[in-house]
Scaffold this motif. Structure first.
Motif, PDB file in Angstrom:
ATOM      1  N   ASN A   1       0.818  -1.207   0.000  1.00  0.00           N
ATOM      2  CA  ASN A   1       0.000   0.000   0.000  1.00  0.00           C
ATOM      3  C   ASN A   1       0.855   1.262   0.000  1.00  0.00           C
ATOM      4  OD1 ASN A   1      -2.374  -1.432   0.054  1.00  0.00           O
ATOM      5  ND2 ASN A   1      -2.851  -1.026   2.199  1.00  0.00           N
ATOM      6  N   GLY A   2       0.325   2.304  -0.612  1.00  0.00           N
ATOM      7  CA  GLY A   2       0.903   3.638  -0.486  1.00  0.00           C
ATOM      8  C   GLY A   2       2.246   3.841  -1.144  1.00  0.00           C
ATOM      9  N   ARG A   3       2.559   3.075  -2.169  1.00  0.00           N
ATOM     10  CA  ARG A   3       3.836   3.223  -2.864  1.00  0.00           C
ATOM     11  C   ARG A   3       3.716   4.220  -4.012  1.00  0.00           C
ATOM     12  NH1 ARG A   3       4.157  -0.448   1.227  1.00  0.00           N
ATOM     13  NH2 ARG A   3       6.182  -1.463   1.256  1.00  0.00           N
ATOM     14  N   GLN A   4       4.781   4.986  -4.234  1.00  0.00           N
ATOM     15  CA  GLN A   4       4.900   5.791  -5.442  1.00  0.00           C
ATOM     16  C   GLN A   4       5.580   4.924  -6.488  1.00  0.00           C
ATOM     17  OE1 GLN A   4       3.492   8.893  -5.544  1.00  0.00           O
ATOM     18  NE2 GLN A   4       2.833   8.335  -3.473  1.00  0.00           N
ATOM     19  N   ARG A   5       4.850   4.582  -7.543  1.00  0.00           N
ATOM     20  CA  ARG A   5       5.380   3.667  -8.541  1.00  0.00           C
ATOM     21  C   ARG A   5       5.172   4.226  -9.942  1.00  0.00           C
ATOM     22  NH1 ARG A   5       7.907   2.066  -4.901  1.00  0.00           N
ATOM     23  NH2 ARG A   5       7.783   0.028  -3.874  1.00  0.00           N
ATOM     24  N   ALA A   6       6.107   3.878 -10.841  1.00  0.00           N
ATOM     25  CA  ALA A   6       6.026   4.339 -12.227  1.00  0.00           C
ATOM     26  C   ALA A   6       4.862   3.674 -12.962  1.00  0.00           C
ATOM     27  CB  ALA A   6       7.345   4.061 -12.943  1.00  0.00           C
ATOM     28  N   PHE A   7       4.562   2.434 -12.622  1.00  0.00           N
ATOM     29  CA  PHE A   7       3.470   1.701 -13.251  1.00  0.00           C
ATOM     30  C   PHE A   7       2.174   2.112 -12.548  1.00  0.00           C
ATOM     31  CE2 PHE A   7       1.351  -2.676 -13.840  1.00  0.00           C
ATOM     32  CZ  PHE A   7       0.865  -2.331 -15.099  1.00  0.00           C
ATOM     33  N   PRO A   8       1.259   2.791 -13.226  1.00  0.00           N
ATOM     34  CA  PRO A   8       0.075   3.354 -12.554  1.00  0.00           C
ATOM     35  C   PRO A   8      -0.737   2.339 -11.760  1.00  0.00           C
ATOM     36  CG  PRO A   8       0.279   4.277 -14.751  1.00  0.00           C
ATOM     37  CD  PRO A   8       1.310   3.189 -14.656  1.00  0.00           C
ATOM     38  N   ALA A   9      -0.835   1.105 -12.238  1.00  0.00           N
ATOM     39  CA  ALA A   9      -1.642   0.101 -11.549  1.00  0.00           C
ATOM     40  C   ALA A   9      -1.080  -0.273 -10.183  1.00  0.00           C
ATOM     41  CB  ALA A   9      -1.766  -1.149 -12.410  1.00  0.00           C
ATOM     42  N   PHE A  10       0.193   0.057  -9.932  1.00  0.00           N
ATOM     43  CA  PHE A  10       0.831  -0.270  -8.664  1.00  0.00           C
ATOM     44  C   PHE A  10       0.953   0.939  -7.744  1.00  0.00           C
ATOM     45  CE2 PHE A  10       3.467  -3.949 -10.698  1.00  0.00           C
ATOM     46  CZ  PHE A  10       2.321  -4.729 -10.743  1.00  0.00           C
ATOM     47  N   ALA A  11       0.540   2.095  -8.199  1.00  0.00           N
ATOM     48  CA  ALA A  11       0.763   3.331  -7.440  1.00  0.00           C
ATOM     49  C   ALA A  11      -0.362   3.572  -6.439  1.00  0.00           C
ATOM     50  CB  ALA A  11       0.882   4.520  -8.393  1.00  0.00           C
ATOM     51  N   ASN A  12       0.045   3.937  -5.219  1.00  0.00           N
ATOM     52  CA  ASN A  12      -0.887   4.402  -4.180  1.00  0.00           C
ATOM     53  C   ASN A  12      -2.039   3.425  -3.932  1.00  0.00           C
ATOM     54  OD1 ASN A  12       0.449   6.996  -3.738  1.00  0.00           O
ATOM     55  ND2 ASN A  12      -0.254   7.476  -5.816  1.00  0.00           N
ATOM     56  N   LEU A  13      -1.710   2.148  -3.833  1.00  0.00           N
ATOM     57  CA  LEU A  13      -2.732   1.147  -3.556  1.00  0.00           C
ATOM     58  C   LEU A  13      -3.238   1.256  -2.116  1.00  0.00           C
ATOM     59  CD1 LEU A  13      -1.342  -2.112  -5.218  1.00  0.00           C
ATOM     60  CD2 LEU A  13      -2.948  -0.454  -6.173  1.00  0.00           C
ATOM     61  N   THR A  14      -4.484   0.878  -1.939  1.00  0.00           N
ATOM     62  CA  THR A  14      -5.067   0.677  -0.613  1.00  0.00           C
ATOM     63  C   THR A  14      -5.871  -0.614  -0.689  1.00  0.00           C
ATOM     64  OG1 THR A  14      -5.214   3.062  -0.221  1.00  0.00           O
ATOM     65  CG2 THR A  14      -6.501   1.625   1.211  1.00  0.00           C
ATOM     66  N   THR A  15      -5.295  -1.694  -0.225  1.00  0.00           N
ATOM     67  CA  THR A  15      -5.953  -3.001  -0.315  1.00  0.00           C
ATOM     68  C   THR A  15      -6.067  -3.623   1.070  1.00  0.00           C
ATOM     69  OG1 THR A  15      -3.973  -4.386  -0.544  1.00  0.00           O
ATOM     70  CG2 THR A  15      -4.784  -3.296  -2.543  1.00  0.00           C
ATOM     71  N   GLY A  16      -6.833  -4.682   1.152  1.00  0.00           N
ATOM     72  CA  GLY A  16      -6.989  -5.423   2.398  1.00  0.00           C
ATOM     73  C   GLY A  16      -6.077  -6.622   2.496  1.00  0.00           C
ATOM     74  N   TYR A  17      -4.896  -6.529   1.916  1.00  0.00           N
ATOM     75  CA  TYR A  17      -3.961  -7.656   1.873  1.00  0.00           C
ATOM     76  C   TYR A  17      -3.652  -8.186   3.274  1.00  0.00           C
ATOM     77  CZ  TYR A  17       0.498 -10.119   1.112  1.00  0.00           C
ATOM     78  OH  TYR A  17       1.507 -11.047   1.087  1.00  0.00           O
ATOM     79  N   LEU A  18      -3.282  -7.315   4.186  1.00  0.00           N
ATOM     80  CA  LEU A  18      -2.910  -7.781   5.520  1.00  0.00           C
ATOM     81  C   LEU A  18      -4.095  -8.426   6.232  1.00  0.00           C
ATOM     82  CD1 LEU A  18      -0.439  -5.167   7.044  1.00  0.00           C
ATOM     83  CD2 LEU A  18       0.048  -7.412   6.050  1.00  0.00           C
ATOM     84  N   GLU A  19      -5.272  -7.873   6.035  1.00  0.00           N
ATOM     85  CA  GLU A  19      -6.453  -8.476   6.639  1.00  0.00           C
ATOM     86  C   GLU A  19      -6.690  -9.889   6.093  1.00  0.00           C
ATOM     87  OE1 GLU A  19      -6.687  -4.130   7.172  1.00  0.00           O
ATOM     88  OE2 GLU A  19      -6.207  -5.440   5.472  1.00  0.00           O
ATOM     89  N   ARG A  20      -6.450 -10.075   4.798  1.00  0.00           N
ATOM     90  CA  ARG A  20      -6.604 -11.415   4.214  1.00  0.00           C
ATOM     91  C   ARG A  20      -5.528 -12.370   4.741  1.00  0.00           C
ATOM     92  NH1 ARG A  20      -8.546  -8.113  -0.024  1.00  0.00           N
ATOM     93  NH2 ARG A  20      -6.528  -7.814  -1.056  1.00  0.00           N
ATOM     94  N   LEU A  21      -4.339 -11.854   4.964  1.00  0.00           N
ATOM     95  CA  LEU A  21      -3.281 -12.688   5.529  1.00  0.00           C
ATOM     96  C   LEU A  21      -3.653 -13.149   6.939  1.00  0.00           C
ATOM     97  CD1 LEU A  21      -0.378 -13.820   5.214  1.00  0.00           C
ATOM     98  CD2 LEU A  21       0.442 -11.684   6.224  1.00  0.00           C
ATOM     99  N   VAL A  22      -4.140 -12.230   7.747  1.00  0.00           N
ATOM    100  CA  VAL A  22      -4.553 -12.582   9.114  1.00  0.00           C
ATOM    101  C   VAL A  22      -5.702 -13.589   9.081  1.00  0.00           C
ATOM    102  CG1 VAL A  22      -5.566 -11.684  11.239  1.00  0.00           C
ATOM    103  CG2 VAL A  22      -3.712 -10.422  10.111  1.00  0.00           C
ATOM    104  N   ALA A  23      -6.654 -13.385   8.169  1.00  0.00           N
ATOM    105  CA  ALA A  23      -7.786 -14.306   8.052  1.00  0.00           C
ATOM    106  C   ALA A  23      -7.332 -15.707   7.665  1.00  0.00           C
ATOM    107  CB  ALA A  23      -8.790 -13.770   7.034  1.00  0.00           C
TER     108      ALA A  23
END
Length: 278
Positions: free
Chosen positions: A68-90
């Motif tokens: 999450n929250g990365r500045q990236r050259a590839f637009p699809a990877f820039a400034n993500l906000t996902t529930g990845y950690l929540e899925r990992l905990v689940a």
């Protein structure tokens, strides 16, 4: 073994694999490729994900996505906000309980959740884990050109912080001493020091191919590289080796970006290979 999803991209076939040509694919290609199609149209589904491997004593996370929250050259990877950690905990693994993070290579979509932002600083997401990647990959990531183009920012926010924290083990291919049955295999080409990983347990074997494959059509046509492969001939050689290894050992093949279930068996079909979805 549990898939931890982050995001899913869609590509036109030739945008992902420039040599893609439906005209040279046989009838079996429809069965192999259909589950990898996106929900609408002719585009391919390309997930970004991790694999969590755990038993009663050890938790291993293989590749860590974009973050999450990365500045990236590839637009699809820039400034993500996902529930990845929540899925990992689940899935049964809070970050503090992960023992190992294995990175098949150090591209931006395989190292992002190595860290998370805390008070303006990038800190290790998995503070008890040993982060493990190839010695060649580590050396490549330290070179100035790694920070140019699509890799801009990756070393600073996703790699350097875990090195500084003293959590990194850079290894050569071969058996992984701390865990019986884990072997790192040299599969360069997609990146200079790309490693695939096999895990043997209870008479069975899992093979984590990383970015050796981006779509199952490459099982049918191993000579077809993805647009992301850095060294074409090395990538083809490594892909052929990985397919032969998985087929000959009846290993369950786990992909980082394969559409559908991302899991299957590679089988020999004469002098070529085919794929059976799991």
């Amino acid at each position: 073994m549990t898939r931890i999803s982050e995001i899913t991209l869609e590509f036109a076939p030739t945008a992902l694999i420039p040599a893609w040509d439906d005209g040279v694919l046989g009838a079996e290609a429809e069965t192999v490729v259909r589950p990898t199609r996106a929900a609408h149209g002719n585009r391919l589904s390309v997930p970004v994900q991790s694999w969590l491997v755990q038993d009663g004593t050890c938790r291993i996370l293989i590749d860590t996505g974009v973050g999450n929250g990365r500045q990236r050259a590839f637009p699809a990877f820039a400034n993500l906000t996902t529930g990845y950690l929540e899925r990992l905990v689940a899935a049964g693994a809070v970050p503090e309980e992960v023992d190992y993070v294995f990175c098949t290579h150090l591209h931006t979509d395989h190292v992002g959740w190595n860290t998370r932002e805390d008070g303006g600083r990038w800190l290790p997401t998995f503070p008890r884990a040993r982060y493990v990647w190839g010695r060649v990959e580590g050396a490549t990531a330290r070179q100035a050109q790694f920070e140019e183009g699509p890799a801009a920012g990756v070393f600073g926010d996703s790699i350097r912080p875990v090195i500084t924290a003293g959590l990194v083990d850079e290894i050569d291919p071969g058996p992984f001493g701390p865990i019986d049955g884990v072997i790192f295999h040299a599969t360069p080409g997609h990146s200079p020091g790309h490693l695939s990983i096999s895990i043997r347990s209870g008479g069975e074997e899992a093979f984590f191919g990383g970015d050796v494959l981006h779509n199952q059509v490459q099982v049918l046509r191993p000579e077809w590289n993805s647009v992301f492969c850095e060294t074409a001939e090395l990538a083809r050689t490594s892909r052929l080796w990985a397919l032969g290894y998985a087929a000959d050992r009846n290993a369950l093949f786990f992909g980082s970006h394969l559409g559908g279930s991302s899991v299957g068996r590679v089988c020999r079909a004469g002098e070529r290979f085919t794929w059976i979805h799991e």
